[in-house]
Scaffold this active site. Structure first.
Site, PDB file in Angstrom:
ATOM      1  CG  ASN A 129      -1.821   1.113   1.396  1.00 16.47           C
ATOM      2  OD1 ASN A 129      -1.862   1.991   0.529  1.00 16.47           O
ATOM      3  ND2 ASN A 129      -2.564   1.142   2.487  1.00 16.47           N
ATOM      4  CE  LYS A 186      -0.485   2.479   5.188  1.00 20.22           C
ATOM      5  NZ  LYS A 186      -0.437   2.409   6.636  1.00 20.22           N
ATOM      6  CG  HIS A 233      -6.151   1.052   5.105  1.00 22.79           C
ATOM      7  ND1 HIS A 233      -5.593   1.874   6.038  1.00 22.79           N
ATOM      8  CD2 HIS A 233      -5.207   0.115   4.816  1.00 22.79           C
ATOM      9  CE1 HIS A 233      -4.355   1.468   6.303  1.00 22.79           C
ATOM     10  NE2 HIS A 233      -4.102   0.395   5.573  1.00 22.79           N
ATOM     11  CD  GLU A 283      -3.288  -3.382   7.429  1.00 25.09           C
ATOM     12  OE1 GLU A 283      -2.247  -3.541   6.814  1.00 25.09           O
ATOM     13  OE2 GLU A 283      -3.968  -2.346   7.368  1.00 25.09           O
ATOM     14  CB  ILE A 326      -0.727   0.697  11.133  1.00 26.29           C
ATOM     15  CG1 ILE A 326      -1.653  -0.492  10.861  1.00 26.29           C
ATOM     16  CG2 ILE A 326      -0.490   1.489   9.854  1.00 26.29           C
ATOM     17  CD1 ILE A 326      -3.025  -0.125  10.350  1.00 26.29           C
ATOM     18  CB  ALA A 370       2.436   0.781   3.929  1.00 24.56           C
ATOM     19  CB  SER A 371       6.222   2.282   6.595  1.00 27.66           C
ATOM     20  OG  SER A 371       5.960   1.277   7.533  1.00 27.66           O
TER      21      SER A 371
HETATM   22  O1  G3P Z   1      -2.032  -1.077   4.503  1.00 26.05           O
HETATM   23  C1  G3P Z   1      -0.864  -1.491   5.110  1.00 26.05           C
HETATM   24  C2  G3P Z   1      -0.664  -0.942   6.428  1.00 26.05           C
HETATM   25  O2  G3P Z   1      -1.628  -0.225   7.052  1.00 26.05           O
HETATM   26  C3  G3P Z   1       0.485  -1.389   7.226  1.00 26.05           C
HETATM   27  O3  G3P Z   1       1.369  -0.334   7.220  1.00 26.05           O
HETATM   28  O4  G3P Z   1       3.549   0.716   7.381  1.00 26.05           O
HETATM   29  O5  G3P Z   1       2.827  -0.903   9.136  1.00 26.05           O
HETATM   30  O6  G3P Z   1       3.415  -1.732   6.867  1.00 26.05           O
HETATM   31  P1  G3P Z   1       2.873  -0.582   7.681  1.00 26.05           P
END
Ligand code: G3P
Length: 222
Positions: free
Chosen positions: A9, A11, A93, A141, A146, A202-203
């Site tokens: 993602n 984002k 989300h 999640e 997150i 994501a990150s």
């Molecule tokens: O959509 C993926 C997400 O919310 C997780 O984010 O940065 O913890 O991998 P992250």
């Protein structure tokens, strides 16, 4: 048997827009080709058409509005997302929460347009509720993890196990992703061993200097 899905993602990160979105999609295509693992991306709406037309990987919208085409200013319809070549869409989300009615409307709109569906959830109870709506995937999640770099696979494996069990009890056809803090092949391996069908992250990829290197690590133990 289908390979797991690694869904990145992008984002609204600066590091995930424009040319960087294309670079991450290119890295996903390369590592997918090398490994045979399906790696998709979910770019911002502004990059969706370019990424969907430029790369042969699954491309998901980050959200759609559950309205039909028509007089809805500032909305994005499933038909618009489908028309630019997207494979599917995230729904609900943690950073784009919807009402239950909104989730149902988004799901119906996505199905009607022929888009794949991933409903995001925050715990096993909402996961069970989402599974009852029969999306293609539910993605559990824990919101508190997150973006922290603390992996759900290590910090809260129980929520993954309980969510997988909840989905199987409600609708075994629904596949399960997990996410939050996923950054290494070890995180992915644990998630798969706990019964998921892949990860949403994501990150760790979007903010990486070398997204391909992180993606190679992510698929290294599959
Ligand atoms: O959509 C993926 C997400 O919310 C997780 O984010 O940065 O913890 O991998 P992250």
């Amino acid at each position: 048997m289908a390979t797991p899905l690694i869904l990145v993602n992008l984002k609204a990160y600066t590091e995930g827009m424009g040319e960087r979105a294309a670079a991450i999609a290119a890295a996903a295509a390369t590592v997918s080709g090398e490994s045979g693992v399906v790696i998709g991306v979910a770019p911002a709406f502004t990059d969706l058409a370019a990424i969907a037309s430029g790369f042969s990987i699954p491309v998901y919208a980050q959200h759609i509005d559950g309205v039909s085409p028509g007089a809805y200013t500032g909305h994005v319809t499933a038909a618009q997302v489908k028309a630019v070549g997207a494979t599917g869409t995230l729904i609900n989300h943690s950073e784009r929460r919807l009402t239950l009615a909104g989730i149902d409307a988004g799901l119906s709109a996505a199905r009607g347009a022929g888009l794949g569906t991933v409903i995001c959830t925050n715990n096993e109870t909402t996961t069970a509720a989402a599974a009852a709506l029969a999306p293609d995937y539910v993605a559990i999640e824990p919101p508190e993890l997150i973006g922290t770099g603390v992996s759900v696979s290590r910090a809260d494996p129980g929520i993954i196990e309980r969510s997988v069990e909840a989905v199987r009890a409600v609708n075994p056809q629904v596949k399960v992703l997990t996410g939050a803090g996923i950054s290494t092949g070890e995180c992915v391996k644990i998630a798969l061993e706990l019964g998921t069908d892949g990860v949403l992250l994501a990150s760790s990829v979007v903010k990486a200097k070398d997204p391909a290197a992180v993606l190679r690590n992510l698929v290294s133990l599959i």
